[in-house]
Every structure is written in structure tokens, then in C-alpha cells.
Design a protein around this motif. Structure first.
Motif, PDB file in Angstrom:
ATOM      1  N   GLN A 182       0.837  -1.203   0.000  1.00 32.74           N
ATOM      2  CA  GLN A 182       0.000   0.000   0.000  1.00 32.74           C
ATOM      3  C   GLN A 182       0.872   1.253   0.000  1.00 32.74           C
ATOM      4  O   GLN A 182       0.572   2.221  -0.719  1.00 32.74           O
ATOM      5  CB  GLN A 182      -0.914  -0.014   1.224  1.00 32.74           C
ATOM      6  CG  GLN A 182      -2.034  -1.046   1.139  1.00 32.74           C
ATOM      7  CD  GLN A 182      -2.885  -1.079   2.392  1.00 32.74           C
ATOM      8  OE1 GLN A 182      -2.532  -0.491   3.412  1.00 32.74           O
ATOM      9  NE2 GLN A 182      -3.999  -1.765   2.316  1.00 32.74           N
ATOM     10  N   ARG A 183       1.959   1.239   0.805  1.00 28.63           N
ATOM     11  CA  ARG A 183       2.859   2.396   0.817  1.00 28.63           C
ATOM     12  C   ARG A 183       3.539   2.571  -0.544  1.00 28.63           C
ATOM     13  O   ARG A 183       3.709   3.696  -1.033  1.00 28.63           O
ATOM     14  CB  ARG A 183       3.905   2.230   1.921  1.00 28.63           C
ATOM     15  CG  ARG A 183       3.341   2.396   3.335  1.00 28.63           C
ATOM     16  CD  ARG A 183       4.469   2.566   4.343  1.00 28.63           C
ATOM     17  NE  ARG A 183       5.284   1.374   4.439  1.00 28.63           N
ATOM     18  CZ  ARG A 183       5.069   0.382   5.291  1.00 28.63           C
ATOM     19  NH1 ARG A 183       4.034   0.427   6.118  1.00 28.63           N
ATOM     20  NH2 ARG A 183       5.870  -0.680   5.341  1.00 28.63           N
ATOM     21  N   ALA A 184       3.946   1.448  -1.160  1.00 24.35           N
ATOM     22  CA  ALA A 184       4.572   1.526  -2.478  1.00 24.35           C
ATOM     23  C   ALA A 184       3.591   2.075  -3.512  1.00 24.35           C
ATOM     24  O   ALA A 184       3.964   2.884  -4.367  1.00 24.35           O
ATOM     25  CB  ALA A 184       5.070   0.143  -2.898  1.00 24.35           C
ATOM     26  N   ASP A 189       1.827   6.553  -6.944  1.00 25.52           N
ATOM     27  CA  ASP A 189       0.826   7.562  -7.321  1.00 25.52           C
ATOM     28  C   ASP A 189       1.411   8.963  -7.210  1.00 25.52           C
ATOM     29  O   ASP A 189       1.185   9.823  -8.087  1.00 25.52           O
ATOM     30  CB  ASP A 189      -0.400   7.434  -6.420  1.00 25.52           C
ATOM     31  CG  ASP A 189      -1.200   6.163  -6.720  1.00 25.52           C
ATOM     32  OD1 ASP A 189      -1.044   5.620  -7.832  1.00 25.52           O
ATOM     33  OD2 ASP A 189      -1.972   5.719  -5.845  1.00 25.52           O
ATOM     34  N   ARG A 190       2.165   9.206  -6.137  1.00 24.35           N
ATOM     35  CA  ARG A 190       2.778  10.535  -5.976  1.00 24.35           C
ATOM     36  C   ARG A 190       3.790  10.807  -7.087  1.00 24.35           C
ATOM     37  O   ARG A 190       3.831  11.903  -7.651  1.00 24.35           O
ATOM     38  CB  ARG A 190       3.457  10.618  -4.613  1.00 24.35           C
ATOM     39  CG  ARG A 190       2.477  10.650  -3.436  1.00 24.35           C
ATOM     40  CD  ARG A 190       3.229  10.675  -2.115  1.00 24.35           C
ATOM     41  NE  ARG A 190       2.311  10.685  -0.989  1.00 24.35           N
ATOM     42  CZ  ARG A 190       2.691  10.605   0.283  1.00 24.35           C
ATOM     43  NH1 ARG A 190       3.989  10.505   0.572  1.00 24.35           N
ATOM     44  NH2 ARG A 190       1.797  10.630   1.249  1.00 24.35           N
ATOM     45  N   ALA A 191       4.633   9.798  -7.372  1.00 22.68           N
ATOM     46  CA  ALA A 191       5.628   9.976  -8.434  1.00 22.68           C
ATOM     47  C   ALA A 191       4.957  10.221  -9.780  1.00 22.68           C
ATOM     48  O   ALA A 191       5.412  11.048 -10.583  1.00 22.68           O
ATOM     49  CB  ALA A 191       6.530   8.744  -8.504  1.00 22.68           C
ATOM     50  N   SER A 192       3.865   9.493 -10.035  1.00 20.94           N
ATOM     51  CA  SER A 192       3.142   9.680 -11.297  1.00 20.94           C
ATOM     52  C   SER A 192       2.583  11.094 -11.397  1.00 20.94           C
ATOM     53  O   SER A 192       2.652  11.740 -12.449  1.00 20.94           O
ATOM     54  CB  SER A 192       2.016   8.645 -11.385  1.00 20.94           C
ATOM     55  OG  SER A 192       1.255   8.833 -12.555  1.00 20.94           O
ATOM     56  N   GLY A 193       2.046  11.597 -10.271  1.00 25.85           N
ATOM     57  CA  GLY A 193       1.523  12.969 -10.277  1.00 25.85           C
ATOM     58  C   GLY A 193       2.616  13.985 -10.517  1.00 25.85           C
ATOM     59  O   GLY A 193       2.426  14.971 -11.262  1.00 25.85           O
TER      60      GLY A 193
END
Length: 230
Positions: A182-184, A189-193
Motif C-alpha cells: 500500500q505504501r509503495a 501515485d505521488r511519483a506519477s503525479g
């Protein structure tokens, strides 16, 4: 497959009820039969099923830890009911074991009518002594078998405890792995944003750069046209 927090609890409870129904059937049937061997065999099967039922209750106690607090109370009452049923059938099995042992003792006790030498004794001392010795032998045999049963029960309990401990460790490992995933996923998701923002800014910079170049070209053309026209 049902992934609800109560699915495994309900599954173990269903298995427990099936085992208890089988125990009740044996205790009301073969365990009260007229043949001694039939009663003993039925009681041995009951003992094994009681161990299985005890294990199911232990599994239910483990699974209830993962049930939300808002609905946990009703499941706790179901565990208490299961424990009460298990204790009742354990007591009934113990009583039937005791009655079977007494019946076996009486069946093996010699009778004065079967031994003419004993019947000739007016005071029956030899008969009493023989019965006492036979009873002592049977009690010693019963005590030895009871100790063996207790030893086997303790070994089974230790094995069950080891299995439950291993299952608990595996469950913790699975939960830790799930948390890591879940953390990964959150990090991805953050990196994609962040990448999307960078790409959007890059396109914006390209548009601004293109506009500046276009203005410069237009200014150069205007300046050259003005000089050439004079």
C-alpha cells in the motif's frame, strides 16, 4: 472469495457446529451402546473431535481480533456460547468415560459362583481379596492409560499452540507485506503525479519559448522591412 473481516470467523464457527453435531450424535448413540468395545471406540472418536472443536474455538478467538469494534460484541457472545457447548460435551464425555470404566471393572471382577474354591469359603475372604487385587490391577491399568491420554493431549496441545503461533506469524507477515504494498502504491501515485506536472510545465515552457521566438522573428522582419523601404 469473501474478503470481509468476518468471513473466516463464520467459516470456523460453521466447522465447529458440524463437529459438535457429530459429537452429540456419537454421545447419544454409540457411546451409550451395550457393547463395551463399541462404546470405547465411540468415546475415542469423541475425544479426537473435541480436540478439533477446541482448535476451531482457538481460531475463532484469533479471527475476532480483526473484526471491527462496532460489531465485535455479537461475535464475542457467539464464542462464549461455543465455549459453553464445548465444556458441556467435554463433561459429558468424561462422565461416559467414568461410567464405562466402572462397567469394565464390574465386568472383570471375579464372581464367587464362578470359582468353587471361593464358594466353599464361608467368610468370602479369598473372594474379597481376589476382587480387590483384580480391581487394583484394573485401576492401575486405567491410571496408566489415563496418563498416556494426558500425555498425548499435552503433546497435541503443544503442537496446536505451535501451529497457531506459526499461523499468527504468517498472518503478521502478510499484513506487513500488504502495508508495504500500500505504501509503495501511494509512492507510485505521488511519483506519477509529479511526472505529469513536470510534463505539463515542459509543454508550457515550449509554448512560451515558441511564442518568444515568433515575436522576435516578426520584429526582425519589421525592422528589415523598415530599413529596406527607406
Amino acid at each position: 472469495m469473501d474478503q470481509s473481516p468476518t468471513a473466516l470467523f463464520v467459516s470456523y464457527e460453521s466447522d465447529f457446529k458440524q463437529i459438535v453435531a457429530s459429537i452429540r450424535e456419537k454421545l447419544d448413540g454409540d457411546a451409550k451402546g451395550e457393547q463395551a468395545e463399541q462404546r470405547k471406540a465411540a468415546l475415542r472418536r469423541v475425544e479426537m473431535e473435541l480436540d478439533e472443536a477446541d482448535e476451531m474455538v482457538s481460531q475463532m478467538e484469533i479471527e475476532i481480533q480483526g473484526i471491527p469494534q462496532s460489531i465485535r460484541a455479537s461475535y464475542q457472545s457467539r464464542i462464549r456460547s461455543a465455549k459453553s457447548d464445548l465444556a458441556r460435551y467435554k463433561k459429558l464425555s468424561k462422565d461416559l468415560h467414568a461410567s464405562t470404566a466402572r462397567a469394565d471393572l464390574l465386568a472383570r471382577s471375579p464372581s464367587a459362583f464362578d470359582d468353587p474354591s471361593i464358594a466353599d469359603d464361608p467368610y468370602g475372604e479369598r473372594s474379597d481379596r481376589t476382587r480387590l487385587l483384580a480391581g487394583t490391577t484394573i485401576l492401575e491399568d486405567g491410571s496408566r492409560r489415563l496418563q498416556d491420554s494426558q500425555r498425548i493431549a499435552l503433546e497435541t496441545e503443544e503442537q496446536g499452540t505451535d501451529i497457531l503461533r506459526s499461523l499468527r506469524v504468517q498472518r503478521e507477515q502478510i499484513e506487513n507485506s500488504r502495508d508495504t504494498l500500500q505504501r509503495a502504491d501511494t509512492s507510485i501515485d505521488r511519483a506519477s503525479g509529479t511526472l505529469k506536472k513536470m510534463i505539463r510545465r515542459m509543454y508550457q515552457q515550449r509554448v512560451v519559448t515558441g511564442a518568444i521566438i515568433l515575436v522576435l522573428v516578426i520584429l526582425i522582419i519589421v525592422i528589415l522591412w523598415a530599413k529596406l523601404s527607406h
